[in-house]
Design an enzyme around this catalytic site. Structure first.
Site, PDB file in Angstrom:
ATOM      1  CE  LYS A 205      -3.483   1.984   2.926  1.00 20.58           C
ATOM      2  NZ  LYS A 205      -4.229   1.855   4.169  1.00 20.58           N
ATOM      3  CD  GLU A 211       9.637  -6.006   7.038  1.00 23.58           C
ATOM      4  OE1 GLU A 211       9.329  -4.884   6.567  1.00 23.58           O
ATOM      5  OE2 GLU A 211       9.449  -6.324   8.222  1.00 23.58           O
ATOM      6  N   GLY A 266      -4.724  -2.271   5.572  1.00 27.35           N
ATOM      7  CA  GLY A 266      -3.930  -3.391   5.041  1.00 27.35           C
ATOM      8  C   GLY A 266      -4.577  -4.746   5.278  1.00 27.35           C
ATOM      9  NE  ARG A 267      -5.923  -4.728  11.578  1.00 26.30           N
ATOM     10  CZ  ARG A 267      -5.341  -3.544  11.700  1.00 26.30           C
ATOM     11  NH1 ARG A 267      -4.277  -3.250  10.976  1.00 26.30           N
ATOM     12  NH2 ARG A 267      -5.811  -2.627  12.529  1.00 26.30           N
ATOM     13  CD  GLU A 352      -1.365  -5.494  12.058  1.00 24.11           C
ATOM     14  OE1 GLU A 352      -0.368  -6.225  12.065  1.00 24.11           O
ATOM     15  OE2 GLU A 352      -1.814  -4.965  11.036  1.00 24.11           O
ATOM     16  CG  HIS A 383      -3.853 -37.021  16.273  1.00 26.08           C
ATOM     17  ND1 HIS A 383      -3.965 -38.343  16.661  1.00 26.08           N
ATOM     18  CD2 HIS A 383      -4.918 -36.770  15.468  1.00 26.08           C
ATOM     19  CE1 HIS A 383      -5.028 -38.874  16.071  1.00 26.08           C
ATOM     20  NE2 HIS A 383      -5.631 -37.938  15.345  1.00 26.08           N
ATOM     21  CE  LYS A 503       5.238  -1.189   8.232  1.00 21.68           C
ATOM     22  NZ  LYS A 503       4.224  -0.755   7.284  1.00 21.68           N
TER      23      LYS A 503
HETATM   24  C1  G6Q Z   1      -2.188  -4.157   8.233  1.00 16.48           C
HETATM   25  C2  G6Q Z   1      -0.976  -3.486   8.609  1.00 16.48           C
HETATM   26  C3  G6Q Z   1       0.280  -4.133   8.080  1.00 16.48           C
HETATM   27  C4  G6Q Z   1       0.572  -3.790   6.622  1.00 16.48           C
HETATM   28  C5  G6Q Z   1       2.007  -4.206   6.294  1.00 16.48           C
HETATM   29  C6  G6Q Z   1       2.364  -3.949   4.854  1.00 16.48           C
HETATM   30  O1  G6Q Z   1      -3.299  -3.765   8.505  1.00 16.48           O
HETATM   31  O2  G6Q Z   1      -1.054  -2.157   8.297  1.00 16.48           O
HETATM   32  O3  G6Q Z   1       0.279  -5.522   8.246  1.00 16.48           O
HETATM   33  O4  G6Q Z   1      -0.335  -4.413   5.776  1.00 16.48           O
HETATM   34  O5  G6Q Z   1       2.884  -3.554   7.152  1.00 16.48           O
HETATM   35  O6  G6Q Z   1       2.210  -2.603   4.534  1.00 16.48           O
HETATM   36  P1  G6Q Z   1       2.322  -2.120   3.041  1.00 16.48           P
HETATM   37  O7  G6Q Z   1       1.203  -2.729   2.261  1.00 16.48           O
HETATM   38  O8  G6Q Z   1       2.240  -0.633   3.084  1.00 16.48           O
HETATM   39  O9  G6Q Z   1       3.642  -2.612   2.520  1.00 16.48           O
END
Ligand code: G6Q
Length: 538
Positions: A205, A211, A266-267, A352, A383, A503
């Site tokens: 996003k 990463e 994001g989530r 989160e 199990h 971050k």
């Molecule tokens: C989700 C969080 C987090 C995010 C990641 C990736 O709700 O905000 O998990 O999705 O840190 O972020 P980017 O899509 O900006 O790389």
């Protein structure tokens, strides 16, 4: 006013004292109609919540708690685009992503669906071109491998749904998901792939996540090392992001960019362009069926009265165990191997969202908020860790998820799977009493060890079959359940300052670990110790 100081909270605390020792055996004996009364249907899903430690009064008190928290108005606020994500000053409108194409959704006089539909249209065009073999790589070969690079919300949803709906996917294409900064992930996922048949989807996003950007840069290097020409990039990279500037800087042309909006968390983004890998894998029609499933549950959540509203009931039951029984965790137990990543996905969306200790007025909460979510598919879990749920000292409420029809009918596998599914819920609720063991001639000395107290609560969620539509409804069910709980706990469910902290912290340590800056004396002794070890042994 603090949530736990409210009238309904007090009434529930008193009610809890009366109910805490009552056994499910007694509740079922007293009311033969209980299962029927405590079953809900909605958006293609079935929910039996009768095996919970509740009576009618519990439900009515919990519903009053929801009313006291103004849940109905809060639901409307979300759907109407009010900026309910206050700490980031954003609307929370993932529900718009799932609206049927061709409809309108006005927020502040702007029809958001126009933009959503335009992106969907672009996605469809690109997805069809890729899966039909018309999208050609730099050397003129069709694409065979799709590699999604993203992390957190830009990885977990697509990766989970890809696994869940693999049976519906285009088996002629290979799909890989790279998230971890550990180069092992990239190395292993790119192993044996031909660069000129590989398409990278950089899903971020912000397009600044360390990463993802590091993995994307390494993927770029990997490709250029093999194809030896910068102009190969336009054939092999697609960006999914809100950040036009950074995408251009990376060298991805506007026609290869899919956008999303800051009102998609994001989530909660898997039905946005972040789910592009899914549209390629499942096909355009199945992607729309997935959206349709989400939308049916969104509608159910928005329109059905609270007492018959599945996310509301699930959310309130979670509050009942979390805040009154003091349960620390809950287990999500899908009896379907395709849902193996579902608990991990829910860990993010739930923990989160509701892992917060400051209320919406900025004060520390004086009560428990989000639970620890965990789980594994059945029957594997039986199990492994079910022992603790059956006979340990902790209360673990469980959600059992299952499907009446198998996607892979083979002999009596599915009957055995579902017999276990039903049997476990029965055993957890009703246990096994010493007198039953005596009639089975179990030696007296073993009776305490083989007794099961039971009274472990569970919900049973079922659908006819795991399909794109039923999966969409299931995910949306949990999304809205999390929303309900956030409202009751009076916390902000849609920010994630804990993620942001990670971050930032790494930026300070990285130069010290690379040796470009000396280890700062301002670190504590243990941090310096760790850094010294790493520098000495690298
Ligand atoms: C989700 C969080 C987090 C995010 C990641 C990736 O709700 O905000 O998990 O999705 O840190 O972020 P980017 O899509 O900006 O790389």
């Amino acid at each position: 006013m603090k949530t736990n100081k409210k009238k309904q909270w007090r009434l529930l605390s008193e009610h809890f004292l009366q109910l805490k020792n009552i056994h499910l055996r007694k509740l079922f004996l007293e009311n033969p109609g209980r299962a029927e009364q405590m079953t809900l249907h909605g958006a293609g899903l079935f929910l039996d919540y009768s095996k919970n430690r509740i009576v009618d009064k519990t439900v009515s008190l919990l519903l009053d708690l929801a009313r006291e928290a103004d849940l109905e108005a809060e639901i409307e606020h979300m759907f109407s685009g009010k900026r309910i994500n206050q700490t980031e000053d954003r609307s929370v409108l993932h529900v718009v992503l799932r609206n049927p194409t061709g409809t309108s959704h006005f927020v502040d006089g702007v029809d958001l669906m126009l933009e959503v539909n335009a992106v969907l249209h672009k996605m469809e065009h690109m997805a069809r071109k890729i899966s039909s073999g018309q999208w050609l790589g730099y050397t003129g070969k069709p694409i065979k491998n799709i590699v999604n690079i993203g992390i957190g919300g830009s990885d977990l949803g697509p990766a989970m749904v890809y696994e869940a709906l693999k049976a519906y996917s285009n088996r002629g294409l290979n799909f890989r998901f790279i998230s971890n900064i550990d180069a092992t992930h990239l190395t292993e996922q790119l192993m044996n792939l031909e660069a000129d048949e590989t398409l990278f989807l950089i899903a971020s996003k912000t397009f600044t996540t360390q990463e993802t950007m590091t993995n994307a840069a390494s993927a770029r290097e990997w490709l250029l090392k093999r194809l030896k020409n910068e102009s190969a990039i336009e054939h092999h990279f697609i960006a999914i992001s809100t950040n036009e500037e950074k995408v251009t800087e990376f060298g991805i042309a506007p026609e290869n960019r899919l956008t999303l909006w800051d009102w998609v968390g994001g989530r909660y983004s898997l039905t946005s362009a972040i789910g592009f890998s899914l549209m390629i894998a499942l096909g355009v029609e199945n992607f729309h069926l997935l959206r349709k499933g989400f939308h049916s549950m969104d509608q159910h959540f928005q329109k059905v009265p609270l007492s018959e509203n599945m996310p509301v009931i699930l959310g309130l039951l979670g509050v009942w165990y979390n805040n009154f029984f003091n349960a620390q965790t809950y287990a999500v137990l899908p009896y379907d191997q395709y849902l193996s990543r579902f608990p991990a996905y829910l860990q993010q969306s739930d923990m989160e969202s509701n892992g917060k200790c400051i209320d919406r007025d900025g004060y520390p909460v004086a009560y428990q908020t989000g639970p620890i979510v965990w789980g594994e598919p059945g029957t594997n879990g039986q199990h492994a860790f079910y022992q603790l749920i059956h006979q340990g000292t902790k209360l673990v409420p469980c959600d059992f998820i299952g499907f009446a029809k198998s996607i892979n009918p083979t002999g009596d596998h599915h009957d055995i799977l579902m017999a276990n599914f039903v049997a476990q819920q029965e055993a957890l609720a009703f246990g096994k009493e010493p007198q039953d063991l005596k009639t089975e001639n179990i030696p007296a000395g073993l009776i305490p060890f083989r007794t099961f107290e039971g009274n472990c609560p569970s919900n049973c969620i079922m659908a006819e079959k795991l399909t794109p539509e039923s999966l969409g409804s299931l995910i949306s069910l949990y999304e809205h359940k999390i929303f309900v709980q956030g409202i009751i706990w009076n916390i902000f469910s849609f920010d994630q300052w804990g993620v942001e902290l990670g971050k930032q912290l790494v930026k300070r340590i990285l130069p010290e670990l690379k040796g470009t800056l000396p280890i700062s004396a301002t670190h504590d002794a243990s941090t310096r110790n760790l850094l010294n070890y790493l520098l000495k042994h690298r």
